[in-house]
Design a protein around this motif. Structure first.
Motif, PDB file in Angstrom:
ATOM      1  N   LEU A 185      -4.753   2.452  11.511  1.00 29.50           N
ATOM      2  CA  LEU A 185      -6.117   2.986  11.467  1.00 29.50           C
ATOM      3  C   LEU A 185      -6.720   2.798  10.072  1.00 29.50           C
ATOM      4  O   LEU A 185      -7.456   3.655   9.575  1.00 29.50           O
ATOM      5  N   GLY A 186      -6.380   1.650   9.459  1.00 30.45           N
ATOM      6  CA  GLY A 186      -6.921   1.344   8.143  1.00 30.45           C
ATOM      7  C   GLY A 186      -6.220   2.029   6.989  1.00 30.45           C
ATOM      8  O   GLY A 186      -6.629   1.861   5.837  1.00 30.45           O
ATOM      9  N   ILE A 187      -5.155   2.795   7.271  1.00 29.78           N
ATOM     10  CA  ILE A 187      -4.431   3.521   6.229  1.00 29.78           C
ATOM     11  C   ILE A 187      -3.151   2.753   5.895  1.00 29.78           C
ATOM     12  O   ILE A 187      -2.333   2.503   6.786  1.00 29.78           O
ATOM     13  N   PRO A 188      -2.942   2.332   4.641  1.00 27.77           N
ATOM     14  CA  PRO A 188      -1.695   1.627   4.280  1.00 27.77           C
ATOM     15  C   PRO A 188      -0.481   2.524   4.482  1.00 27.77           C
ATOM     16  O   PRO A 188      -0.497   3.715   4.153  1.00 27.77           O
ATOM     17  N   LEU A 189       0.577   1.943   5.024  1.00 31.07           N
ATOM     18  CA  LEU A 189       1.789   2.694   5.324  1.00 31.07           C
ATOM     19  C   LEU A 189       2.902   2.449   4.311  1.00 31.07           C
ATOM     20  O   LEU A 189       4.065   2.714   4.595  1.00 31.07           O
ATOM     21  N   ILE A 190       2.541   1.928   3.132  1.00 26.04           N
ATOM     22  CA  ILE A 190       3.575   1.659   2.135  1.00 26.04           C
ATOM     23  C   ILE A 190       4.227   2.949   1.653  1.00 26.04           C
ATOM     24  O   ILE A 190       5.430   2.973   1.362  1.00 26.04           O
ATOM     25  N   ALA A 191       3.455   4.039   1.591  1.00 21.89           N
ATOM     26  CA  ALA A 191       4.041   5.319   1.176  1.00 21.89           C
ATOM     27  C   ALA A 191       5.067   5.795   2.197  1.00 21.89           C
ATOM     28  O   ALA A 191       6.129   6.322   1.841  1.00 21.89           O
ATOM     29  N   LEU A 192       4.783   5.573   3.497  1.00 20.45           N
ATOM     30  CA  LEU A 192       5.742   5.950   4.541  1.00 20.45           C
ATOM     31  C   LEU A 192       6.990   5.079   4.469  1.00 20.45           C
ATOM     32  O   LEU A 192       8.111   5.563   4.641  1.00 20.45           O
ATOM     33  N   TYR A 207      11.210  -6.860  11.719  1.00 24.54           N
ATOM     34  CA  TYR A 207      10.036  -5.999  11.921  1.00 24.54           C
ATOM     35  C   TYR A 207      10.010  -4.831  10.937  1.00 24.54           C
ATOM     36  O   TYR A 207       9.669  -3.697  11.294  1.00 24.54           O
ATOM     37  N   THR A 208      10.417  -5.085   9.725  1.00 21.72           N
ATOM     38  CA  THR A 208      10.359  -4.070   8.680  1.00 21.72           C
ATOM     39  C   THR A 208       9.517  -4.591   7.532  1.00 21.72           C
ATOM     40  O   THR A 208       9.169  -5.769   7.470  1.00 21.72           O
ATOM     41  N   PHE A 209       9.209  -3.698   6.622  1.00 20.12           N
ATOM     42  CA  PHE A 209       8.404  -4.029   5.450  1.00 20.12           C
ATOM     43  C   PHE A 209       9.189  -3.659   4.206  1.00 20.12           C
ATOM     44  O   PHE A 209       9.787  -2.579   4.135  1.00 20.12           O
ATOM     45  N   THR A 210       9.218  -4.562   3.229  1.00 21.72           N
ATOM     46  CA  THR A 210       9.948  -4.334   1.982  1.00 21.72           C
ATOM     47  C   THR A 210       8.967  -3.959   0.880  1.00 21.72           C
ATOM     48  O   THR A 210       8.269  -4.834   0.349  1.00 21.72           O
ATOM     49  N   LEU A 251       4.441  -6.593  -6.313  1.00 25.56           N
ATOM     50  CA  LEU A 251       4.528  -6.564  -7.776  1.00 25.56           C
ATOM     51  C   LEU A 251       3.949  -5.272  -8.333  1.00 25.56           C
ATOM     52  O   LEU A 251       4.435  -4.768  -9.357  1.00 25.56           O
ATOM     53  N   SER A 252       2.936  -4.733  -7.692  1.00 25.77           N
ATOM     54  CA  SER A 252       2.324  -3.495  -8.182  1.00 25.77           C
ATOM     55  C   SER A 252       3.320  -2.339  -8.168  1.00 25.77           C
ATOM     56  O   SER A 252       3.372  -1.534  -9.113  1.00 25.77           O
ATOM     57  N   LEU A 253       4.142  -2.255  -7.112  1.00 22.04           N
ATOM     58  CA  LEU A 253       5.144  -1.183  -7.043  1.00 22.04           C
ATOM     59  C   LEU A 253       6.210  -1.367  -8.116  1.00 22.04           C
ATOM     60  O   LEU A 253       6.584  -0.411  -8.806  1.00 22.04           O
ATOM     61  N   ASN A 254       6.697  -2.591  -8.275  1.00 20.36           N
ATOM     62  CA  ASN A 254       7.756  -2.830  -9.253  1.00 20.36           C
ATOM     63  C   ASN A 254       7.264  -2.588 -10.677  1.00 20.36           C
ATOM     64  O   ASN A 254       7.999  -2.045 -11.509  1.00 20.36           O
ATOM     65  N   PHE A 273       3.021 -15.725   3.879  1.00 26.31           N
ATOM     66  CA  PHE A 273       2.969 -14.559   3.001  1.00 26.31           C
ATOM     67  C   PHE A 273       2.404 -13.324   3.707  1.00 26.31           C
ATOM     68  O   PHE A 273       2.308 -12.268   3.084  1.00 26.31           O
ATOM     69  N   ASP A 274       2.051 -13.447   4.996  1.00 21.48           N
ATOM     70  CA  ASP A 274       1.553 -12.276   5.715  1.00 21.48           C
ATOM     71  C   ASP A 274       2.629 -11.214   5.899  1.00 21.48           C
ATOM     72  O   ASP A 274       2.321 -10.039   6.096  1.00 21.48           O
ATOM     73  N   GLN A 275       3.905 -11.641   5.835  1.00 19.06           N
ATOM     74  CA  GLN A 275       4.986 -10.667   5.998  1.00 19.06           C
ATOM     75  C   GLN A 275       5.077  -9.707   4.816  1.00 19.06           C
ATOM     76  O   GLN A 275       5.704  -8.650   4.918  1.00 19.06           O
ATOM     77  N   PHE A 276       4.452 -10.059   3.699  1.00 19.09           N
ATOM     78  CA  PHE A 276       4.499  -9.202   2.514  1.00 19.09           C
ATOM     79  C   PHE A 276       3.292  -8.277   2.411  1.00 19.09           C
ATOM     80  O   PHE A 276       3.174  -7.527   1.446  1.00 19.09           O
ATOM     81  N   MET A 277       2.388  -8.346   3.386  1.00 19.62           N
ATOM     82  CA  MET A 277       1.231  -7.450   3.390  1.00 19.62           C
ATOM     83  C   MET A 277       1.654  -6.068   3.860  1.00 19.62           C
ATOM     84  O   MET A 277       2.453  -5.933   4.793  1.00 19.62           O
TER      85      MET A 277
END
Length: 227
Positions: A15-22, A91-94, A99-102, A6-10
């Motif tokens: 630098l400690g900043i989540p890149l989900i917005a990017l 090497y991508t992130f979905t 669940l929080s985004l959905n 499940f580490d692939q879903f993290m």
């Protein structure tokens, strides 16, 4: 070091900043903007044809009042399809596996449909909580059940999208790991496993598109009930 499946879903961090917005912003850059030329490119023409066909199919069951949602629902469909498809690349992130985004997408849109129904036709909206012809003793029970089912709708939307994408990614990782391990000891079995992996990847491409369509289609049905 043992790495969890499940580490692939993290969400990736820098630098400690989540890149989900990017990860959510970059897919929009891939779509070309319309030009001022008389003739568009093949890709622009195909993109316009897809959006027009989808919008036409989406608005068929809706009344004229629901057509105001055309731009929002079409943009949501393109957004979900793009993120789901790009998440199948290595090497991508979905982002849609979160669940929080959905839930963040499903809850406001579902709530907007409920508010529209309560404002425009409150009697009809409340009538969904009690089917016609219900026996008297069952009225309180049915009202409670229908109310619970109403509030479960956004949760079902978010969980359905998350579960389907997460299960597909996990299955792809498990089969690819098995093929890599069996390559040295049993090449024939590894080749068969690789064939299954290719077929599963094609299936996941279809699932990525279908789940985005189902998400928007269910929102359309909720809107149809309240418009």
């Amino acid at each position: 070091m043992t790495v969890s499946l499940f580490d692939q879903f993290m969400s990736p961090t820098l630098l400690g900043i989540p890149l989900i917005a990017l990860a959510m912003t970059l897919p929009w850059i891939m779509y070309p903007a319309p030009t001022t030329r008389w003739l568009n490119s093949r890709f622009l023409a195909l993109q316009g044809w897809f959006i027009n066909r989808f919008t036409q199919q989406l608005l068929l069951p809706l009344s004229l009042g629901g057509h105001k949602w055309a731009a929002l629902l079409t943009s949501l469909m393109v957004f979900l399809i793009t993120m789901n498809m790009l998440g199948l690349l290595p090497y991508t992130f979905t982002p849609t596996t979160q669940l929080s985004l959905n839930l963040g997408l499903a809850t406001p849109l579902w709530l907007a449909t409920v508010i529209i129904g309560m404002r425009n036709q409150p009697t009809h909206a409340l009538g969904h909580l009690l089917p016609e012809g219900t026996p008297g003793p069952l009225i309180p029970v049915l009202i409670v059940i229908e109310t619970i089912s109403l509030f479960i709708r956004p949760l079902a939307l978010g969980v359905r999208l998350t579960a389907n994408l997460t299960a597909g990614h996990l299955l792809i990782q498990l089969i690819s790991t098995a093929a890599f391990v069996l390559l040295s000891s049993m090449p024939a079995v590894a080749l068969l496993t690789s064939t299954v992996l290719v077929l599963l990847t094609l299936l996941e491409v279809a699932v990525a598109m279908i789940q985005a369509y189902v998400f928007v289609l269910l929102l359309t049905l909720y809107l149809q009930e309240n418009v």
